[in-house]
Structures are given as structure tokens and as C-alpha cells.
Design a protein around this motif. Structure first.
Motif, PDB file in Angstrom:
ATOM      1  N   ILE A 156     -10.749  43.369  83.124  1.00  0.00           N
ATOM      2  CA  ILE A 156      -9.511  43.178  83.887  1.00  0.00           C
ATOM      3  C   ILE A 156      -8.534  44.309  83.577  1.00  0.00           C
ATOM      4  O   ILE A 156      -7.884  44.858  84.482  1.00  0.00           O
ATOM      5  N   LEU A 157      -8.424  44.697  82.293  1.00  0.00           N
ATOM      6  CA  LEU A 157      -7.566  45.817  81.928  1.00  0.00           C
ATOM      7  C   LEU A 157      -8.008  47.106  82.622  1.00  0.00           C
ATOM      8  O   LEU A 157      -7.182  47.933  83.010  1.00  0.00           O
ATOM      9  N   ALA A 158      -9.327  47.261  82.775  1.00  0.00           N
ATOM     10  CA  ALA A 158      -9.872  48.474  83.393  1.00  0.00           C
ATOM     11  C   ALA A 158      -9.775  48.460  84.905  1.00  0.00           C
ATOM     12  O   ALA A 158     -10.058  49.473  85.562  1.00  0.00           O
ATOM     13  N   GLY A 159      -9.388  47.327  85.487  1.00  0.00           N
ATOM     14  CA  GLY A 159      -9.331  47.225  86.935  1.00  0.00           C
ATOM     15  C   GLY A 159     -10.690  47.023  87.568  1.00  0.00           C
ATOM     16  O   GLY A 159     -10.855  47.197  88.782  1.00  0.00           O
ATOM     17  N   LEU A 160     -11.685  46.628  86.767  1.00  0.00           N
ATOM     18  CA  LEU A 160     -13.039  46.421  87.273  1.00  0.00           C
ATOM     19  C   LEU A 160     -13.284  44.980  87.704  1.00  0.00           C
ATOM     20  O   LEU A 160     -14.303  44.688  88.347  1.00  0.00           O
ATOM     21  N   LEU A 161     -12.362  44.104  87.326  1.00  0.00           N
ATOM     22  CA  LEU A 161     -12.520  42.678  87.623  1.00  0.00           C
ATOM     23  C   LEU A 161     -11.147  42.118  87.992  1.00  0.00           C
ATOM     24  O   LEU A 161     -10.164  42.386  87.290  1.00  0.00           O
ATOM     25  N   PRO A 162     -11.041  41.363  89.083  1.00  0.00           N
ATOM     26  CA  PRO A 162      -9.727  40.824  89.463  1.00  0.00           C
ATOM     27  C   PRO A 162      -9.328  39.660  88.572  1.00  0.00           C
ATOM     28  O   PRO A 162     -10.174  38.874  88.136  1.00  0.00           O
ATOM     29  N   LYS A 163      -8.050  39.562  88.288  1.00  0.00           N
ATOM     30  CA  LYS A 163      -7.537  38.412  87.549  1.00  0.00           C
ATOM     31  C   LYS A 163      -7.328  37.252  88.515  1.00  0.00           C
ATOM     32  O   LYS A 163      -7.231  37.446  89.730  1.00  0.00           O
ATOM     33  N   THR A 164      -7.233  36.049  87.971  1.00  0.00           N
ATOM     34  CA  THR A 164      -6.906  34.885  88.793  1.00  0.00           C
ATOM     35  C   THR A 164      -5.393  34.760  88.955  1.00  0.00           C
ATOM     36  O   THR A 164      -4.890  34.492  90.039  1.00  0.00           O
ATOM     37  N   SER A 165      -4.669  34.967  87.856  1.00  0.00           N
ATOM     38  CA  SER A 165      -3.208  34.957  87.916  1.00  0.00           C
ATOM     39  C   SER A 165      -2.670  35.676  86.689  1.00  0.00           C
ATOM     40  O   SER A 165      -3.414  36.001  85.754  1.00  0.00           O
ATOM     41  N   GLY A 166      -1.367  35.937  86.700  1.00  0.00           N
ATOM     42  CA  GLY A 166      -0.737  36.639  85.584  1.00  0.00           C
ATOM     43  C   GLY A 166      -0.435  38.081  85.928  1.00  0.00           C
ATOM     44  O   GLY A 166      -0.598  38.523  87.069  1.00  0.00           O
ATOM     45  N   THR A 167      -0.007  38.833  84.922  1.00  0.00           N
ATOM     46  CA  THR A 167       0.408  40.219  85.087  1.00  0.00           C
ATOM     47  C   THR A 167      -0.340  41.115  84.120  1.00  0.00           C
ATOM     48  O   THR A 167      -0.458  40.795  82.935  1.00  0.00           O
ATOM     49  N   VAL A 168      -0.850  42.233  84.629  1.00  0.00           N
ATOM     50  CA  VAL A 168      -1.492  43.252  83.793  1.00  0.00           C
ATOM     51  C   VAL A 168      -0.934  44.602  84.230  1.00  0.00           C
ATOM     52  O   VAL A 168      -1.102  45.005  85.381  1.00  0.00           O
ATOM     53  N   LYS A 169      -0.266  45.301  83.311  1.00  0.00           N
ATOM     54  CA  LYS A 169       0.353  46.582  83.636  1.00  0.00           C
ATOM     55  C   LYS A 169      -0.042  47.649  82.614  1.00  0.00           C
ATOM     56  O   LYS A 169      -0.214  47.356  81.433  1.00  0.00           O
ATOM     57  N   VAL A 170      -0.166  48.876  83.100  1.00  0.00           N
ATOM     58  CA  VAL A 170      -0.336  50.052  82.242  1.00  0.00           C
ATOM     59  C   VAL A 170       0.775  51.029  82.600  1.00  0.00           C
ATOM     60  O   VAL A 170       0.921  51.407  83.771  1.00  0.00           O
ATOM     61  N   ALA A 171       1.572  51.398  81.600  1.00  0.00           N
ATOM     62  CA  ALA A 171       2.716  52.300  81.803  1.00  0.00           C
ATOM     63  C   ALA A 171       3.619  51.826  82.935  1.00  0.00           C
ATOM     64  O   ALA A 171       4.144  52.615  83.715  1.00  0.00           O
TER      65      ALA A 171
END
Length: 279
Positions: free
Chosen positions: A76-91
């Protein structure tokens, strides 16, 4: 799915002291949930209410029992798998797919057998259509940094497992990502090679200035490598504790058997004893 870029990241000779903005949000995960919903079976709740942050230039490891969602979290961090909910940010940018500033090293080196080591390292450059001449020079510099300068024209089958993993790390670094994600990269190596690779990784980290998120099943390895260790529970994976590792740097292998490292190892292991994962 396209590859987004946030702008070039300039590596430092050592991780720079984070600014306030870096410390708050270089990698930010908040309220992350992941459910797998197969068509013909019940949903699997892989991750639940995951919250943590990673500072720029920091080395963070993730440990937890098998099946707790460590690899899912990394994908999910790598953007290879979609999350179901929540927030993931880089910079400060939402991760909605693969990003140029995120490199990934998998459990196996996954080198292409018909390509030389240098050609394998250049794969991200070709995919992202970057300047080949400039990045070929960087690829050679990386191979020299990991001691593979004499193997650039060899093929993967001519290298040992540890050498292949070093080439895989070079491939992940060649396009100068700001973040390096590593999914149990040394799990298949023998004990002596694994220890050597741990020392090598710390040297590469110091020289490249990357931010590293490292998944491992080995608690001593996590303690040896990390600034902080994220401890996860059995599925659905939650964060049981985030442990600050204040062992002095630079570190050598003697640190692994030190009393101070043992205190951290025991502290993390108690989480798994409490849940019955280990006796």
C-alpha cells in the motif's frame, strides 16, 4: 497505472537532520484499513486502524507474526495495492499508485535472467524513460558502492544470492527515490550472508541518505538496523507499539549481542509471547 513523481530527491552522504515538516509527514499513515473481498469466500480483514509516521532519512522496521499484514502494508505504501480506507501520504502527497520517489526491494532479487547485472539495474530508468546516459553512470556508481563493479556484465546466475540482492538494491536506488521499501530482502539468505548484508545495508543507507521502511520476521535484525521498530499484532494487523531504538550509530555486528540490544529484543518479543504467537 502511471508512475507519479514528486520532484527529484538529492541523496546526502548521511541522513540529514529532519526539518519540522519532514518529521511530521515525510511518510504519514492514518486510519489505514485493508479488507480483501474475494468473490467466493468471506472477506479478510488484513489491516485495522494503522497510524504511524516516518521522518525523512529515518530507518524504520516493521515486525509481526506471519499473516499480520506486513507485506500488505508495504505494498500500500508503494502504491501497488489500493487501501480500503484511511490516508497514506509521502512528502505530503497522497499515494494513489506507483511513484517515482518510491523504490521497492522484494523478498527475492527477481532479476531478469537474460539481462546483465547492469542492464537489470537500469530497468527502472527504461520504464520511467529517464536519461539513460546519466543514469547508466549512476548505476555503475551504485554497483561500485556495493562491491559489484566487476560483475556489471555478468548474468544473475553467475552471482550468489547475496550478490543478487545487492544488485536488487542498486536497481531500487538507480532512479534516486526518496523512499526505499524493503520486504524481507534477506529472508532467504544463510545466516552469515544475512549478517553481512545487514552491515552492507546500513552502509548503503548512510551513503545514500534514503528513508527506509524495512519488513522482517527477525526481531534482532530489526533492532540492529532501525531507528524505530513498528510492532504489529496478529491479523487484523494493528500497531501494538512503536519502539525507539537508541543504540549508538554507526553499529557493528557486536551490537546484536549486546545487553542494550537484548533489552529491546526482549521488549518486542514479549508482545508475541503475550498473544501466544511464540512461547
Amino acid at each position: 497505472m502511471g508512475i507519479r513523481t514528486l520532484g527529484r530527491h538529492r541523496p546526502a552522504t548521511a541522513p540529514a537532520a529532519p526539518t519540522t515538516a519532514d518529521a511530521a509527514s515525510w511518510i504519514e499513515v492514518a486510519g489505514l484499513e485493508k479488507l480483501y473481498r474475494p468473490r467466493k469466500s468471506a472477506p479478510t480483514h488484513a489491516l485495522s486502524d494503522i497510524d504511524f509516521q516516518v521522518r525523512r532519512g529515518e530507518f524504520v522496521s516493521i515486525v509481526g507474526p506471519s499473516g499480520c499484514g506486513k507485506t500488505t502494508l508495504l505494498k500500500i505504501l508503494a502504491g501497488l495495492l489500493p487501501k480500503t480506507s484511511g490516508t497514506v501520504k509521502v512528502a505530503g502527497h497522497e499515494v494513489a499508485g506507483p511513484m517515482a520517489e518510491i523504490g521497492m526491494v522484494f523478498q527475492a532479487a527477481t532479476l531478469l535472467p537474460w539481462r546483465t547485472i547492469l542492464q537489470n539495474v537500469m530497468v527502472p530508468v527504461e520504464i520511467q524513460r529517464l536519461d539513460r546516459a546519466r543514469h547508466r553512470e549512476r548505476a555503475r556508481e551504485l554497483l561500485e558502492m556495493v562491491g559489484l563493479q566487476d560483475f556489471a556484465d555478468k548474468y544473475p546466475h553467475e552471482l550468489s544470492g547475496g550478490m543478487q540482492q545487492r544488485a536488487g538494491i542498486c536497481r531500487a536506488l538507480v532512479h534516486d527515490p526518496a523512499v526505499l521499501l524493503m520486504d524481507e530482502p534477506f529472508g532467504a539468505l544463510d545466516a552469515m550472508t544475512r549478517e553481512y548484508m545487514n552491515v552492507e545495508l546500513l552502509r548503503i543507507w548512510r551513503e545514500s541518505g534514503q528513508t527506509i521502511v524495512f519488513v522482517t520476521h527477525s526481531i534482532p535484525e530489526a533492532v540492529f538496523l532501525s531507528d524505530r521498530v513498528v510492532v504489529m499484532t496478529p491479523r487484523p494487523g494493528r500497531i501494538a507499539e512503536i519502539v525507539d531504538i537508541t543504540l549508538d550509530r554507526p553499529r557493528d555486528l557486536g551490537v546484536m549481542s549486546s545487553d542494550r540490544a537484548g533489552v529491546y529484543t526482549d521488549r518486542i518479543r514479549r508482545h508475541f509471547q503475550a498473544t501466544g504467537v511464540i512461547g
